[in-house]
Design an enzyme around this catalytic site. Structure first.
Site, mmCIF file in Angstrom:
data_model
loop_
_atom_site.group_PDB
_atom_site.id
_atom_site.type_symbol
_atom_site.label_atom_id
_atom_site.label_comp_id
_atom_site.label_asym_id
_atom_site.label_seq_id
_atom_site.Cartn_x
_atom_site.Cartn_y
_atom_site.Cartn_z
ATOM 1 C CB SER A 124 -1.102 0.018 1.447
ATOM 2 O OG SER A 124 -1.503 1.319 1.571
ATOM 3 C CE1 TYR A 149 -4.098 -2.595 5.345
ATOM 4 C CE2 TYR A 149 -3.644 -0.362 5.168
ATOM 5 C CZ TYR A 149 -3.586 -1.535 4.650
ATOM 6 O OH TYR A 149 -3.528 -1.743 3.322
ATOM 7 C CE LYS A 153 -1.221 -4.048 3.128
ATOM 8 N NZ LYS A 153 -1.788 -5.567 2.886
#
Ligand code: UDP
Length: 334
Positions: A124, A149, A153
């Site tokens: 992302s 979150y 990544k």
């Protein structure tokens, strides 16, 4: 090729499964259906007219994942499975770290046991963090994020980089997505989150369908042309096609490669709302509210590397994204 798609019942995974099947690949989906519905699998089959093998398992369950690899001759993996709600990750960090890291580590261990050396990972733009200037380029430091979150990544990108150093014949492509929106042209697949959506386009879809009263635009006083945030929105089908290109590249290469998938253009929340109203011939009730914590004013991709390395660029317009989103939201939410 025989491709394992983890999280293949989700929003991006399902569109990617469709494009893989359309391109003649064999597809094996594993998904624990924690944030997706089984009906999506039927819809993938309906759209493509092809079969796929589906396993209802958590890919952090090593024994079950091992069985999938034993029963299927997997050539490459596209790894989508993971929790993805930014706000929820702030409230439940342990669940996010446990789930997203465990599933990736387990997957890598099982891939190693079965000598499978090609992986495309769903990363992302959040990994660029708050400090890089936009447009974001792949060589910028991508070592920071603003939510658990996002940190998963960053950490998984690190794990895959270290793994490729230790295993030079492995190939990991880290696809850094910008803001995927839109839906399949059939109206059968799209972004249909449980509960009240956090992301902009599913929220707009629910407002347009009369299921939510009005959109709140988070902040109208940013230092942008119209005061609202700018993002690089790209059509989910373009994004899915980017995964096919990444897979072809991985089949021929070794090592780790981070690649942005975006259009290279930033558009504002208000511009998106206006485009949605125009192409769908409706008025969307909205108000300008306070800023949302953690939102950056503006960012978009430098999309040159994807074009150069993969021969990929986004072709769908903002109008395409708005039209297909509404088709899905209006007819066929799952
Ligand atoms: N946004 C908004 N209202 C909403 C949801 C999102 O104004 O109900 C804005 C948000 O502030 C951001 C943009 O829409 O500028 C995209 O947000 P989204 O959550 O879809 O993606 P993000 O860029 O945060 O990953």
């Amino acid at each position: 090729m025989n491709i394992l798609v983890t999280g293949g019942a989700g929003y991006i995974g399902s569109h990617t499964a469709v494009e893989l099947l359309n391109a003649g690949h064999k597809v094996v989906v594993v998904d624990d259906l924690s944030n997706a519905k089984y009906e999506v699998i039927d819809r993938i089959k309906e759209i493509t007219g092809k079969k796929l093998d589906f396993y209802w398992i958590d890919c952090a369950d090593k024994e079950k994942l091992w069985d999938v690899f034993r029963n299927q001759d997997i050539d490459a993996v596209i790894h989508f499975a993971g929790f993805k709600a930014v706000g929820e990750s702030v409230r439940k960090p342990l669940q996010y770290y446990r789930n997203n890291l465990d599933s990736t580590l387990t997957l890598l261990e099982v891939m190693e046991e079965f000598d499978c050396k090609k992986l495309v990972f769903s990363s992302s733009a959040t990994v660029y963090g708050p400090d890089n200037p936009h447009p974001y380029k792949e060589e910028m430091p991508a070592i920071q994020s603003s939510s658990p979150y996002g940190w998963t990544k960053v950490m998984i990108e690190r794990i895959l980089t270290d793994y490729c150093t230790a295993h030079p014949d492995f190939c990991a492509i880290l696809l850094r997505y910008f803001n995927p929106i839109g839906a399949h042209e059939s109206g059968l697949l799209g972004d249909d989150p449980n509960g009240i959506p956090n992301n902009l386009m599913p929220y707009i879809g629910r407002v347009a369908a009369g299921k939510l009263e009005k959109l709140t635009i988070f902040g109208g006083d940013y230092d942008t042309a119209d005061g609202t945030c700018q993002r690089d929105y790209l059509h989910v089908v373009d994004l899915a096609l980017g995964h096919l290109k990444a897979l072809e590249y991985a089949a021929e290469h070794q090592g780790v490669e981070a690649i942005n998938l975006g259009t290279g253009n930033g558009i504002s929340v208000l511009e998106l709302v206006t485009a949605f109203e125009k192409v769908n011939d409706m008025k969307l009730p909205y108000e300008i509210g306070p800023r949302r914590d953690g939102d950056l004013p503006a960012f978009w991709a430098d999309a040159a590397k994807a074009k150069e390395l993969l021969g990929w660029e986004a072709t769908h317009t903002v109008d395409d994204m708005c039209r297909s989103s509404w088709l899905f939201a209006r007819n066929a939410s799952i």
